[in-house]
Design an enzyme around this catalytic site. Sequence first.
Site, PDB file in Angstrom:
ATOM      1  N   CYS A 205     -19.473   2.198   8.863  1.00  0.00           N
ATOM      2  CA  CYS A 205     -19.722   2.866  10.146  1.00  0.00           C
ATOM      3  C   CYS A 205     -21.000   2.427  10.845  1.00  0.00           C
ATOM      4  O   CYS A 205     -20.952   1.880  11.947  1.00  0.00           O
ATOM      5  CB  CYS A 205     -19.739   4.377   9.939  1.00  0.00           C
ATOM      6  SG  CYS A 205     -18.158   5.070   9.435  1.00  0.00           S
TER       7      CYS A 205
ATOM      8  N   LYS B   7       0.831  -1.204   0.000  1.00  0.00           N
ATOM      9  CA  LYS B   7       0.000   0.000   0.000  1.00  0.00           C
ATOM     10  C   LYS B   7       0.867   1.256   0.000  1.00  0.00           C
ATOM     11  O   LYS B   7       0.600   2.215  -0.740  1.00  0.00           O
ATOM     12  CB  LYS B   7      -0.931   0.010   1.209  1.00  0.00           C
ATOM     13  CG  LYS B   7      -1.858   1.219   1.247  1.00  0.00           C
ATOM     14  CD  LYS B   7      -2.656   1.303   2.537  1.00  0.00           C
ATOM     15  CE  LYS B   7      -3.754   0.271   2.586  1.00  0.00           C
ATOM     16  NZ  LYS B   7      -4.645   0.497   3.779  1.00  0.00           N
TER      17      LYS B   7
END
Length: 456
Positions: free
Chosen positions: A263, A35
């Site tokens: 979330c 990444k």
Amino acid sequence: MKIAMIGTGYVGLVSGACFADFGHEVVCVDKDELKIKRLLKNEIPIYEPGLDVLVAGNQTVGRLSFTTDLPSAVKGADAVFIAVGTPSRRGDGHADLSYVYAAAEEVAKAADGYVVVVTKSTVPVCTGDEVERIVREARPDLKIDVASNPEFLREGSAIEDFKRPDRVVIGVENEKAREVMRLLYRPLFINETPLLFTRRRTAELTKYAANAFLATKISFINEIADLCEKTGADVQDVARGIGLDRRIGSKFLHAGPGFGGSCFPKDTLALVRTAEQFEAPTRIVEAVMQVNDARKGRMADRIIEACGGSLQGRTVAVLGVAFKPQTDDMREAPSIDIVGRLKAAGATVKAYDPAAMGEAKKIDAFAGVVWCNSSYEAMAGADALAILTEWNEFRALDLGRVRRLLTAPVIVDLRNIYTLEEMREKGFTYVSVGRPAVAGEVVEVAPPLERATEQG
């Protein structure tokens, strides 16, 4: 000021890039070497409009950098943000804080002077107390403060939310930490952004309370939509009628297949578990979760019913699989349950999403789905069209072309992006959410083998 951002996931990467754009020197840290290599080449691992330009611009001028070397990033930092994942813990639903605590210990070992350690990750109330204990135990000599600065970023508009927020919530325990945090957010003063300083536990709980309340609005309007369907009322008009009341507000009053994403599902569950732990049950939030879980299956049943009650040998075109538009996030997306149920009912599913197909292919529920390169390719030869995500490009489909491509004029719109009038005018059988169904012309759909013979 110098900032170290631990974690380059959605929150860490967006926050780090925005802080750099404010003029701070930001080093983003991640253990994932691949990444970091991609980020150093300006390859963004997540889909967020405008983030690639923001990252590239701030890398070019030297305010934003990426590394796997946490000690070098932390040394000399005025503030270290912990923005690592806090997924639901398997077995009990509590937030898994192991990554937060591990990061806190590493930061303590690496710090070389006074620093404010800031929890940016979504964490249960009292997490900051444990972070402080870990840091002080690891380095009794270190002068530190621990603050809470929860994020309120919406996927698809995260940069705007960071730079022009409704408010910034900061939990601190003394004036010194407050001053550091105030200087970090100084660029927002020009916009007169409210900076709400609270105690640390209050800030932590504010994040969960906000997400639980928004999730409640979604489940509430979905239940009202069910009642509208039974009574012949229109949920969109009901939502407008109550949303104009400033005490209620219009946002998050859009009926649909339920909430998903990174979330709401995990945060509502974590709040319930925390409330149980402190013997202060949150019955309303528990009901919100139950309503949302049941919602997805009922939306799949709606598609099956629109196709005459059976999907054996049928093909359903699905537009949109991401949990919302402007993101490739598939976490807890309603499409996972819906597509899985359609396949279990015997359907062949052809699907298209502008951004999320790559992520969806990694999920077992989508095994066997025929992925298409456009909306119209997905519709070709399908017996019904189901709209699961309200991407802008789905809002102005050529309905004449849609009608020609589908073998039957059946549309199930779980996001209510079309009007009943235009569907009636075009002759579609149109099923939406919380509104009366439109009955189009009856079309007898031949089994697949017969259709193949007719076309041949």
